[in-house]
Design an enzyme around this catalytic site. Sequence first.
Site, mmCIF file in Angstrom:
data_model
loop_
_atom_site.group_PDB
_atom_site.id
_atom_site.type_symbol
_atom_site.label_atom_id
_atom_site.label_comp_id
_atom_site.label_asym_id
_atom_site.label_seq_id
_atom_site.Cartn_x
_atom_site.Cartn_y
_atom_site.Cartn_z
ATOM 1 N N GLY A 77 0.792 -1.300 0.065
ATOM 2 C CA GLY A 77 0.113 0.104 -0.029
ATOM 3 C C GLY A 77 0.957 1.250 -0.047
ATOM 4 O O GLY A 77 0.919 2.140 -0.931
ATOM 5 N N GLU A 78 1.583 1.435 0.866
ATOM 6 C CA GLU A 78 2.539 2.656 1.048
ATOM 7 C C GLU A 78 4.183 2.078 1.084
ATOM 8 O O GLU A 78 4.833 2.774 1.513
ATOM 9 C CB GLU A 78 2.326 3.327 2.448
ATOM 10 C CG GLU A 78 0.925 3.851 2.682
ATOM 11 C CD GLU A 78 0.619 4.663 3.879
ATOM 12 O OE1 GLU A 78 1.573 4.707 4.796
ATOM 13 O OE2 GLU A 78 -0.296 5.263 3.824
ATOM 14 N N GLU A 79 4.112 1.030 0.351
ATOM 15 C CA GLU A 79 5.736 0.690 0.625
ATOM 16 C C GLU A 79 6.059 0.399 -1.190
ATOM 17 O O GLU A 79 5.290 -0.185 -1.767
ATOM 18 C CB GLU A 79 5.613 -0.900 1.380
ATOM 19 C CG GLU A 79 5.567 -0.904 2.678
ATOM 20 C CD GLU A 79 5.529 -2.369 3.250
ATOM 21 O OE1 GLU A 79 5.479 -3.164 2.810
ATOM 22 O OE2 GLU A 79 5.320 -2.182 4.586
#
Length: 99
Positions: free
Chosen positions: A16-18
Amino acid sequence: MRSAIRPQDEIGRYGGEEFIVIMRDINLKQAEAVVENLRKNVEEMHIETEQGIVIPVTISAGLAAITSEVSRYEEILAQADKGLYSAKRNGRNQIYIQN
């Protein structure tokens, strides 16, 4: 983020945010310098909401390298992931090299 890494490096969304950056033909010290440059560039960015609220952007990073003990892709990824979560636990916006 692309402008802060070397042209031959590969970057992609990992979660997701990686994101993941794959760097070849580089030692760990050089890789740390590349990621530190990326961290500084992102730290200078800010997101402003419609209400005028400024949200700072940071990077927490885990670094891992191929070694005689860690050579399979899954092992390297697991080491980098451990480093990432260590960086997050230790205050965020930093690089952690997992040994």
